[in-house]
Design an enzyme around this catalytic site. Structure first.
Site, PDB file in Angstrom:
ATOM      1  N   ARG A  80       0.825  -1.213   0.000  1.00 44.41           N
ATOM      2  CA  ARG A  80       0.000   0.000   0.000  1.00 44.41           C
ATOM      3  C   ARG A  80       0.855   1.259   0.000  1.00 44.41           C
ATOM      4  O   ARG A  80       0.519   2.251  -0.644  1.00 44.41           O
ATOM      5  CB  ARG A  80      -0.920   0.031   1.222  1.00 44.41           C
TER       6      ARG A  80
ATOM      7  N   ARG B 251      -3.178  10.299   7.064  1.00 51.57           N
ATOM      8  CA  ARG B 251      -1.810  10.833   7.009  1.00 51.57           C
ATOM      9  C   ARG B 251      -1.718  12.107   6.179  1.00 51.57           C
ATOM     10  O   ARG B 251      -0.676  12.767   6.156  1.00 51.57           O
ATOM     11  CB  ARG B 251      -0.869   9.781   6.453  1.00 51.57           C
TER      12      ARG B 251
ATOM     13  N   LYS C 107       9.451   5.722  15.836  1.00 54.95           N
ATOM     14  CA  LYS C 107       9.743   4.725  14.815  1.00 54.95           C
ATOM     15  C   LYS C 107      10.027   5.373  13.464  1.00 54.95           C
ATOM     16  O   LYS C 107      10.979   5.010  12.780  1.00 54.95           O
ATOM     17  CB  LYS C 107       8.587   3.725  14.733  1.00 54.95           C
TER      18      LYS C 107
END
Length: 290
Positions: A126, A174, A215
């Site tokens: 994706r 996002r 992360k």
DNA sequence: TACCAGGCGCGCG
DNA sequence: CGCGCGCATGGT
């Protein structure tokens, strides 16, 4: 137009697997082509493949050094792999044997930043898809001997993008992060200046951006700044930590610290071997189930 | 249908 | 500070 030269580089394939280097999850703009892959970087496209004893890279470049640097060809991966196989951890030994052809590329830090913001709570197919659409919508159309392709969008373009259009690339929630970071960059957040900072400071600056947590900052630090004293912990690595290192910590930041303390400047390379190994196992068992 | 994917921001205690 | 929840989306 600046003049470019057709360059062909041949490199010993023992520590350079084109497939593993591209498919290990560090980069998203590439696609299978003939004997290997096309890789899109900066404003160029490189055709790469393994042929017997050699990894071959073909590209039109202004400066061959940049090409070599992109593929990290001056680094001694033999000694990195040896450190992994000598570490005393059997999973790391197995991982390094599988992934010894992986090289950590020297990507654009800006592209790595946007790419890994998109990567959060997402899966690799994706992510690749979304980035490809982003490039088609906001990138610059380029021509090459392999056909047309699109460059990665500039921060300026992304800062001015319409939310709905961004959403059509499948970015979901996002979108806000991408726009916010793009605007920050346009307003003076300078990634070049971060290159002089120690890794801890670099990470802090990255985390100050909306949509960038521990992360993502570790990934950008490793893949966009080649800070090999970074150890991104995602769901796969957390699994390795639990199942193969017998770990019991659940705080991912602490897991990162655990590994960086252990592996120091080899952390990033080892992390990549482990990540690739764990995902490969998963794919394998999936395929045998069918 | 619930769960997962290279997680993060936010509000609450 | 740490914790839990919601978040877009497509694949199993």
């Amino acid at each position: 137009m600046e003049k470019t030269n057709r360059v062909q580089i041949k490199y010993n394939s023992e520590y350079f697997s084109v497939k593993d280097t591209l498919e290990c999850g560090q980069i998203f703009r590439f696609r299978p082509f003939e004997k290997g892959y096309l890789v899109f970087f900066e404003k160029s496209v490189a055709y790469c493949y393994n042929d017997g004893d050699y990894a071959v890279i073909e590209c039109n470049v202004e400066d061959e050094k940049r090409l070599k640097n992109f593929f990290d060809l001056d680094r001694d991966y033999e000694s990195i792999v040896r450190s992994a196989t000598n570490s005393g951890y059997s999973v790391l030994n197995d991982s390094a044997r599988l992934g010894k052809g992986i090289r950590i590329l020297n990507q654009s830090s800006e592209e790595a930043l946007f790419s890994f913001i998109i990567s959060q709570n997402n899966n690799i197919p994706r992510i690749k898809n979304s980035i490809e659409k982003l490039c088609e919508i906001y990138g610059e159309k380029c021509d090459s001997e392999y056909g047309e392709y699109y460059s990665f969008p500039t921060a300026e373009k992304l800062a001015l993008a319409e939310d709905l259009t961004l959403k059509s690339a499948g970015l979901g929630y996002r979108v806000g992060y991408i726009k916010s970071v793009a605007k920050e960059i346009v307003n003076g957040f300078n990634l070049e200046e971060l290159k002089s900072l120690p890794t801890e400071e670099l990470k802090k600056k990255l985390i100050s951006l909306k949509g960038v947590g521990e992360k993502v900052a570790d990934c950008v630090s490793l893949f966009g700044f080649h800070r090999s004293d970074s150890f991104p912990v995602d769901t796969w690595i957390e699994k390795v930590y639990r199942e193969n290192f017998g770990g019991s910590l659940t705080d991912r930041k602490k897991i990162t610290e655990y590994f960086v303390e252990k592996f120091q400047g080899n952390s990033g390379y080892f992390q990549q071997y482990l990540f690739y190994y764990k995902r490969s196992l998963e794919k394998q068992t999936k395929n045998t189930e069918k």
